[in-house]
Design a protein around this motif. Sequence first.
Motif, PDB file in Angstrom:
ATOM      1  N   ASP A   9       1.015  -1.525  -0.065  1.00  0.00           N
ATOM      2  CA  ASP A   9      -0.048  -0.166   0.072  1.00  0.00           C
ATOM      3  C   ASP A   9       0.870   1.664  -0.193  1.00  0.00           C
ATOM      4  OD1 ASP A   9      -2.676   0.959   0.296  1.00  0.00           O
ATOM      5  OD2 ASP A   9      -1.661   2.398   1.641  1.00  0.00           O
ATOM      6  N   GLN A  25       4.774   7.597   2.271  1.00  0.00           N
ATOM      7  CA  GLN A  25       4.353   6.335   2.684  1.00  0.00           C
ATOM      8  C   GLN A  25       4.325   5.233   2.433  1.00  0.00           C
ATOM      9  OE1 GLN A  25       1.595   5.977   5.930  1.00  0.00           O
ATOM     10  NE2 GLN A  25       3.149   4.876   7.328  1.00  0.00           N
ATOM     11  N   GLY A  27       4.090   0.613   2.849  1.00  0.00           N
ATOM     12  CA  GLY A  27       3.782  -0.828   3.393  1.00  0.00           C
ATOM     13  C   GLY A  27       3.705  -1.476   2.913  1.00  0.00           C
ATOM     14  N   VAL A  29       3.853  -6.101   3.088  1.00  0.00           N
ATOM     15  CA  VAL A  29       3.095  -7.163   4.111  1.00  0.00           C
ATOM     16  C   VAL A  29       3.632  -8.680   3.223  1.00  0.00           C
ATOM     17  CG1 VAL A  29       1.670  -8.656   5.548  1.00  0.00           C
ATOM     18  CG2 VAL A  29       1.359  -6.425   5.468  1.00  0.00           C
ATOM     19  N   ARG A  39       7.056  -7.833   7.754  1.00  0.00           N
ATOM     20  CA  ARG A  39       6.585  -6.175   7.501  1.00  0.00           C
ATOM     21  C   ARG A  39       8.437  -5.221   6.395  1.00  0.00           C
ATOM     22  NH1 ARG A  39       2.352  -4.871  11.645  1.00  0.00           N
ATOM     23  NH2 ARG A  39       1.637  -3.276  10.360  1.00  0.00           N
ATOM     24  N   ASN A  41       8.009  -1.262   6.304  1.00  0.00           N
ATOM     25  CA  ASN A  41       7.161   0.340   6.240  1.00  0.00           C
ATOM     26  C   ASN A  41       8.247   1.042   6.731  1.00  0.00           C
ATOM     27  OD1 ASN A  41       4.648  -1.290   6.928  1.00  0.00           O
ATOM     28  ND2 ASN A  41       5.855  -1.467   9.474  1.00  0.00           N
ATOM     29  N   THR A  42       7.847   2.143   5.504  1.00  0.00           N
ATOM     30  CA  THR A  42       9.009   3.689   5.574  1.00  0.00           C
ATOM     31  C   THR A  42       8.535   4.778   5.408  1.00  0.00           C
ATOM     32  OG1 THR A  42      10.996   4.072   4.917  1.00  0.00           O
ATOM     33  CG2 THR A  42       9.791   2.916   3.623  1.00  0.00           C
ATOM     34  N   GLN A 150      -3.087   4.667   5.978  1.00  0.00           N
ATOM     35  CA  GLN A 150      -1.886   4.806   6.292  1.00  0.00           C
ATOM     36  C   GLN A 150      -1.002   3.868   5.602  1.00  0.00           C
ATOM     37  OE1 GLN A 150       0.028   6.636  10.146  1.00  0.00           O
ATOM     38  NE2 GLN A 150      -0.461   8.549   9.601  1.00  0.00           N
ATOM     39  N   ALA A 151      -0.405   4.048   5.592  1.00  0.00           N
ATOM     40  CA  ALA A 151       0.384   2.829   4.793  1.00  0.00           C
ATOM     41  C   ALA A 151       0.848   1.158   5.338  1.00  0.00           C
ATOM     42  CB  ALA A 151       1.575   2.983   3.692  1.00  0.00           C
ATOM     43  N   ASP A 152       1.036   1.922   6.509  1.00  0.00           N
ATOM     44  CA  ASP A 152       1.723   0.524   7.281  1.00  0.00           C
ATOM     45  C   ASP A 152       0.186   0.077   7.815  1.00  0.00           C
ATOM     46  OD1 ASP A 152       0.917   2.318   9.020  1.00  0.00           O
ATOM     47  OD2 ASP A 152       2.974   1.990  10.769  1.00  0.00           O
ATOM     48  N   SER A 153      -0.672   0.493   8.117  1.00  0.00           N
ATOM     49  CA  SER A 153      -1.948  -0.286   8.763  1.00  0.00           C
ATOM     50  C   SER A 153      -3.151  -0.580   7.633  1.00  0.00           C
ATOM     51  CB  SER A 153      -3.070   1.282   9.272  1.00  0.00           C
ATOM     52  OG  SER A 153      -4.205   0.647  10.291  1.00  0.00           O
ATOM     53  N   ALA A 155      -1.337  -1.516   4.628  1.00  0.00           N
ATOM     54  CA  ALA A 155      -1.181  -2.955   4.353  1.00  0.00           C
ATOM     55  C   ALA A 155      -1.419  -3.833   4.771  1.00  0.00           C
ATOM     56  CB  ALA A 155       0.315  -2.583   4.013  1.00  0.00           C
TER      57      ALA A 155
END
Length: 915
Positions: A9, A25, A27, A29, A39, A41-42, A150-153, A155
């Motif tokens: 994402d 951003q 994300g 997984v 995972r 993320n950055t 938010q990309a990490d969430s 993804a």
Amino acid sequence: MSERFVIVDLETTGNTPTQGARIIQIGAVKVEGRKIIDRFNTFVDPACEIPPFIAELTGITAAEVKGAPAFAEVAPQLLAFMDGCAFVAHNVPFDQGFLTAQLDMEGYHWLPQVSFDTVEMSRVLFPSQDSYKLSELSGFLALNHTRPHQADSDALITAELFLSLVHKLESLPLATLQQLDKVTLRLSSDWSQLIRPVIKKKMNIHAALAETQYDMFGQLVLKRHEEKSEKQPSLSQPSFTDTMTTAFTHATDHVEDRPGQRLMMERVYKALSSEAYLLLEAGTGTGKTLGYLLPSVHVAKKTGKPVVVSTYTVALQEQLLQEDIPLLCALVDFPVEAAILKGRHHYLDVKKFERSLAYCEEDSYDVLLTKAQILVWLLETANGDRTELNLSSGGENYWLTVQSDYGDASDPRCFYQRAQMHATEADIIIVNHALLMIDTIREVPALPSVSHVIVDEAHHFADVARDHLGTSLRYVSYAFAWQRLARLLEEASGLSLQLQAQLTHMSVIQEDVDDLFRMLRAFVMETEDGRTGNTGRRSCSYAPTVQVGAMWQAIFVCAERIYTHGLKLIKVVDSVLTSLQEAQCTPATYAKIRATNEATKAVYRHTQALNTLLLTAEEGYVYWIEAEPKGAKNATYLYRKPMDVSDCLADQFFARKRSVVLTSATLTVNDSFSYYVDQLGLADFGVETLQILSPFAYETQTKLLIPSDVPDVRGKNDTLFVDDIAIKIWRIAEETNRKVLVLFTSYDMLRKVYYNVRNLNETRCLPLIGQGVTNGSPARLLKIFKHETSGILFGTNSFWEGMDLRQAGACHLVIVRLPFASPDEPFVRAQIEQAKSRGKDPFKTISLPQAVIRFKQGFGRLIRSTADNGAVFVFDRRIVTTKYGATFIQSLPSVPVLEGKLEALLEMICNEGEE
């Protein structure tokens, strides 16, 4: 294929990398063996500003990305993380396309060999979902989505969604998977990579033998239909008084013992039992639905015959069955059987659908997607009702080819026949006004023989009658019917030289259809009588056989040519198909013949409509054309409606029923029922009337506030009015700290005011939701509004009624204009002219009553329970500056009416709130 997947994402500064948008951003997984194993993320420094609306949407600020690595630094790590994995995203075209473009800029040429779009997969595997947004799907699957956008969430949630989709796919029966494998080959995702291993596994373990919870229909798998046990007669029937007493004894928090509701129950029961006709206005909060359901089911049990309950929309039908009938069942001591029956086109024809699966090579993306959706839906639906499906616009067109029609309904797996059978066994049959009218005018009735009818939302009944006693035709439907027949004729041309010979004629007719609707649009756009109505379409009336002018003559000749040549072609095709059907043929050939025959009937119906609309004229009807000014050159609609339906309703509907109860919250104008008595043709039926006032304390729960400093809505300077009310709407929301529903009578003004308010909302502190501006259906927009803690909802048309603001929190209501129908609308113009010709005052007999009814509906949006309170602002000063304005106020419940400058009114209600 590798069993490894990477779910990605991206959050970006915009949609298009070539126009300077950049990633902020990432994300990602990694999934292997149906488990999340890693995972990545950055944040990414975009080296450009983050637009305010992106910062608001994502919560990502310039401070958070400052000091983060540039994309050039992140790219090698991300590529390494994705290496050897299938690519997964929620909307692959965006994420994959954006990532590919930004990698290209850094000199990396990356393109995944296998990809899966969880939007597309969700559409197929969850075909009945209202929305395929990630937030909606995560709620449906009870996934904990902590930080949307938010990309990490996102993804992580997309990974969990993907695993749920794979699990659902693996649970499908073998025959369904085999059909899915065919229809998904040209979809966006690489479905075969998931489907074929499951098929192989199921074939090896003979899984099909264990799938006993389904029925088979040819090569299709359907949810097993459980036959209902026969309806049991009541051993003893209590008196209606005892039934009411029992109901209120069983009452819960959802049912109160209200005097108005008791009175309604008694009068409805009396009307049904004594075979009378009743017009009943039940004010908001009366408990109208239970007020007619309880006496209806009692009469049904007593007589052994069903009572039909008709309401305005399909959504209200569903509400009755899913919410109100279960409540009724909990209140009485005898079983209640209820059934919904809809128009035949709502139901899937399984035979047609199975035949359509043989033709996939030429299908569009939307058609293939819809076929896949239906294959999964058949495992879940007991009703085969189209409203359960979430279809694209292309899917809607495909549905026309597989919906039930007037063909053979002898198969017990026919969804329409099943619905009819259920209806004959029910105490309460729930229909909508449209089906009730179709049943009234058709030679072969759709409903079982019934003599007692409840008409809810009865203020719409005459309008629905006009729609169904009229005729309409639009270019898209007619052209689609000819295109479908042309395609099927081409496929069947090998069966007969005569069919092959029709293809040339078919091509000529299709060109004529295109030319006809282009000329009709040009006629609307160029005629001096053309007007632009509230919907944004330009329209004009016409007289089919006496219209003059060179352009109309060309239209008439073209329509005549289509009608004459079209009927000849249909006759030849029908004759050939009949002879082919009588001959010995293979199942595949028979399927082609049936499909072509169905398409021929559809073209015939449309062509007869064309004849009715353009080549013949009937007294007492109004004819008009509508065109989209900014639409395609042939985006045109034809309409014909009867001016007066009172005689038809009297003769064909009321005279054939023993008792009809018509009820609504808005049936009176100035406490008189005379408008609807005339509209519905009830003058000769000795109709009884009853007005039950709302139990709400409007004197304390609301106020009608009329700002004195609003420009005249009838002024020539529309911009002045729009600018002024935008500021006032903003001030109401800002000063009162409450949500605000604003009702308009035109989309054009709604959009102008919406954008003006948005300019005032510089900090985006107040959510703004605009019908026709914000994506989503009215029901979807209302759902968003209810979940917001503050905001403004700008609505028109459907928001004036039926939309329940209950649970929306503290609200105020703004009515921008008194809802007079636009005199520019052809049907309204015709009504006005007819009234004048009969020596009547069109304003008093047509315009004013219609506007008052609609105004009452709008006013009723605000107070829906004893706990609600809020103010109703009216920006149209005609309500106090004209003689007729008093009619609007007098038609409302007793409510305080206050006039003054807006700021003074705001100060007053805010001070009251503090007290």
